[in-house]
Design an enzyme around this catalytic site. Sequence first.
Site, PDB file in Angstrom:
ATOM      1  N   ASP A  73     -24.540 -16.668  28.235  1.00 24.01           N
ATOM      2  CA  ASP A  73     -25.620 -17.665  28.205  1.00 24.01           C
ATOM      3  C   ASP A  73     -25.699 -18.307  26.828  1.00 24.01           C
ATOM      4  O   ASP A  73     -25.831 -17.602  25.813  1.00 24.01           O
ATOM      5  CB  ASP A  73     -26.975 -16.995  28.495  1.00 24.01           C
ATOM      6  CG  ASP A  73     -27.152 -16.615  29.954  1.00 24.01           C
ATOM      7  OD1 ASP A  73     -26.252 -16.915  30.774  1.00 24.01           O
ATOM      8  OD2 ASP A  73     -28.204 -16.033  30.281  1.00 24.01           O
ATOM      9  N   GLY A  99     -26.006 -14.156  33.390  1.00 23.53           N
ATOM     10  CA  GLY A  99     -25.513 -14.146  34.775  1.00 23.53           C
ATOM     11  C   GLY A  99     -26.512 -13.346  35.591  1.00 23.53           C
ATOM     12  O   GLY A  99     -26.988 -12.299  35.133  1.00 23.53           O
ATOM     13  N   ASN A 103     -27.647  -9.611  34.613  1.00 26.76           N
ATOM     14  CA  ASN A 103     -29.050  -9.386  34.234  1.00 26.76           C
ATOM     15  C   ASN A 103     -29.681  -8.309  35.120  1.00 26.76           C
ATOM     16  O   ASN A 103     -30.401  -7.430  34.643  1.00 26.76           O
ATOM     17  CB  ASN A 103     -29.862 -10.680  34.369  1.00 26.76           C
ATOM     18  CG  ASN A 103     -29.400 -11.766  33.411  1.00 26.76           C
ATOM     19  OD1 ASN A 103     -28.720 -11.478  32.425  1.00 26.76           O
ATOM     20  ND2 ASN A 103     -29.750 -13.003  33.694  1.00 26.76           N
ATOM     21  N   GLU A 198     -24.154 -16.231  42.697  1.00 30.88           N
ATOM     22  CA  GLU A 198     -23.263 -17.015  41.824  1.00 30.88           C
ATOM     23  C   GLU A 198     -21.822 -16.535  41.968  1.00 30.88           C
ATOM     24  O   GLU A 198     -21.072 -16.454  40.982  1.00 30.88           O
ATOM     25  CB  GLU A 198     -23.724 -16.903  40.365  1.00 30.88           C
ATOM     26  CG  GLU A 198     -24.993 -17.690  40.092  1.00 30.88           C
ATOM     27  CD  GLU A 198     -25.501 -17.529  38.671  1.00 30.88           C
ATOM     28  OE1 GLU A 198     -25.944 -18.532  38.096  1.00 30.88           O
ATOM     29  OE2 GLU A 198     -25.474 -16.409  38.147  1.00 30.88           O
ATOM     30  N   GLY A 267     -47.592 -14.932  40.483  1.00 29.00           N
ATOM     31  CA  GLY A 267     -47.389 -13.574  40.986  1.00 29.00           C
ATOM     32  C   GLY A 267     -46.313 -13.530  42.054  1.00 29.00           C
ATOM     33  O   GLY A 267     -45.288 -14.209  41.952  1.00 29.00           O
ATOM     34  N   ASP A 294     -34.584 -12.012  37.721  1.00 32.47           N
ATOM     35  CA  ASP A 294     -33.585 -10.930  37.836  1.00 32.47           C
ATOM     36  C   ASP A 294     -34.244  -9.580  37.552  1.00 32.47           C
ATOM     37  O   ASP A 294     -33.967  -8.576  38.229  1.00 32.47           O
ATOM     38  CB  ASP A 294     -32.431 -11.171  36.855  1.00 32.47           C
ATOM     39  CG  ASP A 294     -31.751 -12.511  37.111  1.00 32.47           C
ATOM     40  OD1 ASP A 294     -31.692 -12.910  38.292  1.00 32.47           O
ATOM     41  OD2 ASP A 294     -31.305 -13.154  36.148  1.00 32.47           O
ATOM     42  N   GLY A 329     -33.894 -14.822  25.560  1.00 34.43           N
ATOM     43  CA  GLY A 329     -32.666 -14.258  26.148  1.00 34.43           C
ATOM     44  C   GLY A 329     -33.013 -13.501  27.418  1.00 34.43           C
ATOM     45  O   GLY A 329     -34.076 -12.872  27.502  1.00 34.43           O
TER      46      GLY A 329
HETATM   47  O1  RIB Z   1     -31.170 -15.901  36.312  1.00 31.81           O
HETATM   48  C1  RIB Z   1     -30.846 -16.277  35.003  1.00 31.81           C
HETATM   49  C2  RIB Z   1     -29.361 -16.434  34.874  1.00 31.81           C
HETATM   50  O2  RIB Z   1     -28.939 -17.520  35.649  1.00 31.81           O
HETATM   51  C3  RIB Z   1     -28.894 -16.730  33.470  1.00 31.81           C
HETATM   52  O3  RIB Z   1     -28.651 -15.571  32.711  1.00 31.81           O
HETATM   53  C4  RIB Z   1     -27.663 -17.596  33.680  1.00 31.81           C
HETATM   54  O4  RIB Z   1     -26.467 -16.987  33.320  1.00 31.81           O
HETATM   55  C5  RIB Z   1     -27.684 -17.966  35.155  1.00 31.81           C
HETATM   56  O5  RIB Z   1     -26.745 -17.294  35.846  1.00 31.81           O
END
Ligand code: RIB
Length: 346
Positions: A73, A99, A103, A198, A267, A294, A329
């Site tokens: 990122d 990602g 995460n 992804e 929420g 995440d 981050g």
């Molecule tokens: O959900 C957040 C993530 O989405 C980021 O860390 C980025 O890499 C994207 O994949």
Amino acid sequence: MIEKGKCPICGKTNQCAITLGEEPSTCWCMTTKIPKNLLSNIPDEYRNISCVCRECVKNYDKRVCVVGSLNVDHILDVECFPRPGETIKAKSLNTFFGGKGGNQATACAKLGLSTSMLGTVGADSHGKRYIDHFKSIGVQTELINKSNISGQAFIQVDQNGENNIVTIGGANYDLSKKWIDDHLEEILEHDVFLFSLEIPPKVVIYLMEQLEKHHKLIILDPAPFANFNAKMLDFVDYITPNQTEYDSIKSLLSPNHHVIVKRGEKGSKYIHKEISINIPPYPVNVVDTVGAGDTFNAAFCFALIFNYTIEEALMTANIAGAIATTQSGAQTGMPTLRELLKIRFK
Ligand code: RIB
């Protein structure tokens, strides 16, 4: 608040003789080995008043497999997002591990879950660093393939902590059915599977088909929605869209689906048959919302493993997601189990 005799992990009554002040020699906790990692996560204030329950010690053995992306990122800190055609100056640029898959795996590991990552990093220095990072936080890396160039995400975070993200998938899209076939035995050693999208949707569906045959628990975060396929709904136990994703998916859902809508500052909401439960947010000072969803997913997974009620699960996931937004981050602010439990039972 944890009371005397209640388990600090699940909050349920625990018949531990020691904490109930009874004769300890025959108590189960004298004969069962409570894992050190679990014990070290129990906040000090609970130490002498409660004991981890037998059920939680058993559930602690459950293994989570996170299936998804691994990105680098690049986060630009901006005052406001640029309008089309506008050029603006960023306040800073920082690079983090990210990602959605990476995460989620990091958040699961920080919550003390036995976690493996299934995905693909680049055969480059970023990929190597990501694997080293995972090893350092206890994420198992045997199911990570290396190929091509690491996935990258270009992210802007504004002064309110809101973000927008553009990714280039790279190695993430090299995850193949062959990799799944070659590792199926190891994959099936896991109990709970947390998916995001992804990665190639065809491979997601293929793996879900295999998992369903073995009655594995499947949680799906349908993000990015462009990779969502309605076929996935045949296999999932829980689906966790954000509000926008939910609006696109809802016509495809049946009342039997268990849906958790992540609503950010509003929420979260559980929808199943005629049940609809709203759980309010946990208030924090937001710095950066990247990775909050995440973290929510990982904490929800934790809550399912430890048999929380759905209300408790959403409350716990709201807290974890909120804490993750308090630092810059995706992974930096994710709570440890100890931090989460401190707030959860305050
Ligand atoms: O959900 C957040 C993530 O989405 C980021 O860390 C980025 O890499 C994207 O994949």
